[in-house]
Design an enzyme around this catalytic site. Structure first.
Site, PDB file in Angstrom:
ATOM      1  N   LYS A   1       0.838  -1.059  -0.181  1.00  0.00           N
ATOM      2  CA  LYS A   1       0.125   0.001  -0.086  1.00  0.00           C
ATOM      3  C   LYS A   1       0.703   1.142   0.050  1.00  0.00           C
ATOM      4  O   LYS A   1       0.193   2.238   0.318  1.00  0.00           O
ATOM      5  CB  LYS A   1      -0.999   0.162   1.029  1.00  0.00           C
TER       6      LYS A   1
ATOM      7  N   HIS B   1       7.411  -7.295  -1.443  1.00  0.00           N
ATOM      8  CA  HIS B   1       7.162  -6.488  -0.460  1.00  0.00           C
ATOM      9  C   HIS B   1       7.768  -7.140   0.807  1.00  0.00           C
ATOM     10  O   HIS B   1       7.501  -7.147   1.996  1.00  0.00           O
ATOM     11  CB  HIS B   1       5.527  -6.935   0.028  1.00  0.00           C
TER      12      HIS B   1
ATOM     13  N   SER C   1      -5.119   2.480   3.611  1.00  0.00           N
ATOM     14  CA  SER C   1      -5.264   1.649   2.396  1.00  0.00           C
ATOM     15  C   SER C   1      -5.184   0.475   2.685  1.00  0.00           C
ATOM     16  O   SER C   1      -5.932  -0.323   1.937  1.00  0.00           O
ATOM     17  CB  SER C   1      -4.083   2.311   1.711  1.00  0.00           C
TER      18      SER C   1
HETATM   19  P1  A3P Z   1      -5.112   4.444  -1.420  1.00  0.00           P
HETATM   20  O1  A3P Z   1      -5.903   3.267  -0.965  1.00  0.00           O
HETATM   21  O2  A3P Z   1      -4.783   5.178  -0.491  1.00  0.00           O
HETATM   22  O3  A3P Z   1      -5.919   5.009  -2.826  1.00  0.00           O
HETATM   23  P2  A3P Z   1      -0.001  -0.395  -3.455  1.00  0.00           P
HETATM   24  O4  A3P Z   1       0.089  -0.337  -5.096  1.00  0.00           O
HETATM   25  O5  A3P Z   1       1.511  -0.557  -2.936  1.00  0.00           O
HETATM   26  O6  A3P Z   1      -0.910  -1.590  -3.286  1.00  0.00           O
HETATM   27  O7  A3P Z   1      -0.581   0.702  -3.121  1.00  0.00           O
HETATM   28  C1  A3P Z   1      -1.868   1.102  -3.490  1.00  0.00           C
HETATM   29  C2  A3P Z   1      -2.173   2.692  -2.971  1.00  0.00           C
HETATM   30  O8  A3P Z   1      -1.400   3.400  -3.983  1.00  0.00           O
HETATM   31  C3  A3P Z   1      -3.585   2.960  -3.073  1.00  0.00           C
HETATM   32  O9  A3P Z   1      -3.735   3.980  -2.198  1.00  0.00           O
HETATM   33  C4  A3P Z   1      -3.845   3.547  -4.582  1.00  0.00           C
HETATM   34  O10 A3P Z   1      -4.887   4.213  -4.713  1.00  0.00           O
HETATM   35  C5  A3P Z   1      -2.603   4.290  -4.745  1.00  0.00           C
HETATM   36  N1  A3P Z   1      -2.367   4.539  -5.917  1.00  0.00           N
HETATM   37  C6  A3P Z   1      -2.265   3.478  -7.150  1.00  0.00           C
HETATM   38  N2  A3P Z   1      -1.878   4.025  -8.143  1.00  0.00           N
HETATM   39  C7  A3P Z   1      -1.787   5.515  -7.937  1.00  0.00           C
HETATM   40  C8  A3P Z   1      -1.418   6.416  -8.802  1.00  0.00           C
HETATM   41  N3  A3P Z   1      -1.163   6.581 -10.097  1.00  0.00           N
HETATM   42  N4  A3P Z   1      -1.362   7.656  -8.233  1.00  0.00           N
HETATM   43  C9  A3P Z   1      -1.334   7.918  -6.821  1.00  0.00           C
HETATM   44  N5  A3P Z   1      -1.854   6.940  -6.025  1.00  0.00           N
HETATM   45  C10 A3P Z   1      -1.929   5.794  -6.515  1.00  0.00           C
END
Ligand code: A3P
Length: 289
Positions: free
Chosen positions: A52, A102, A132
């Site tokens: 996340k 991770h 998140s």
């Molecule tokens: P939120 O749940 O706060 O929206 P991961 O990829 O490590 O699983 O993290 C997911 C988080 O990154 C989510 O946060 C997601 O919305 C955010 N995220 C994914 N793509 C993104 C982007 N292009 N710009 C900003 N945030 C992004």
């Protein structure tokens, strides 16, 4: 290894895989077990982050930078996730591979340090990250089978009883590993910085990869990887029971304010001070910080 059900503070459970005392998502365990023999290539890059932190985002940015085009093959981040697939899968991927994980630094294949693989270490402020992760755990119903409440989830995640363990331990382990392995090239980037100034951070990553792209290409990478573009193109991959994209949920800095009460926030701050004592890491909880 065993499948375990971990209860939150209200008695709702999350399903994980437990391997050697650590919790993971219920992935096929073969990849975890064979991490020691994973064959790295000289031109591999690994995006390393606690779940996340924005892994999908940075993985896509790096893919475009490595390919030199924004017209990359549509692919899901999981295709490059080291702990999800076995060696055969990774042997089929064309070079240069953009991997992601991770895992802790010490859990990565030994060839990472031997071959001095380039690592991009991504982090995010833990308040937004925990919110998140809550939506990740409730959203991916097939994987975790969880429908608990936020107030009951927070004690669990603060205590690190989730897949990949404690965020605090993860960050401290990486901080130490980066210090102790100065010959492994690591670029540290932060979610909040990319949100604030995507061009600056994408240029930094591009420089780290040894590329020398014109600014219009870097701007196109930023646009192609914006939250709205990624949500539109990839939001269908992982959806929650109510049909919403779990990996592209809100994409903001400061959403934690909608979830943490004042007393939760104060509690978090006390836990942070206790667990991160001596750490030099600093996080921004709003873009004004
Ligand atoms: P939120 O749940 O706060 O929206 P991961 O990829 O490590 O699983 O993290 C997911 C988080 O990154 C989510 O946060 C997601 O919305 C955010 N995220 C994914 N793509 C993104 C982007 N292009 N710009 C900003 N945030 C992004």
């Amino acid at each position: 290894m065993t499948s375990v059900k971990i209860p939150d503070a209200g008695g709702d459970t999350l399903t994980f895989l437990q391997i050697q005392g650590r919790l993971y998502p219920s992935f096929p365990p073969e990849a975890f077990m064979s991490m020691n023999t994973f064959k790295m290539r000289r031109d591999d890059v690994i995006v390393c982050a606690y779940p996340k932190s924005g892994t999908h985002w940075v993985w896509e940015i790096v893919r475009m930078l490595q390919a030199g085009t924004t017209e990359v093959e549509p692919a899901e981040k999981d295709d490059g996730m080291m702990e999800l697939f076995d060696q055969d899968h990774f042997d089929q991927l064309p070079s240069p591979r953009v991997l992601n994980s991770h895992l802790l630094f010490t859990q990565l294949p030994p060839e990472v340090t031997q071959k001095k693989s380039k690592l991009i270490f991504l982090s995010r402020n833990p308040k937004d990250l925990f919110v998140s992760y809550y939506h990740h755990h409730t959203g991916l119903a097939d994987l975790y089978n969880y429908s608990g409440k936020w107030k009951n989830y927070l004690p669990l995640v603060l205590d690190g009883r989730v897949d990949y363990g404690s965020w605090f331990d993860y960050m401290r382990e990486w901080e130490k590993a980066i210090q102790n392995n100065p010959d492994v090239p690591v670029l540290s980037v932060m979610y909040e910085d990319i949100k604030e100034d995507p061009y600056k951070e994408v240029r930094k990553i591009s420089d780290f990869l040894g590329k020398n792209y014109p600014s219009d290409f870097l701007h196109r990478v930023c646009d192609s990887c914006s939250f709205s573009r990624m949500r539109e193109h990839k939001g269908q991959y992982d959806t929650s029971p109510d049909g919403l994209p779990v990996m592209y949920r809100k994409g903001q800095v400061g959403d934690w304010k909608n979830w943490f009460t004042v007393s939760m926030s104060e509690w978090f701050d006390r836990v942070y001070v206790d667990k991160m004592e001596g750490s030099k890491l600093k996080f921004r909880y709003t873009l004004e910080d």
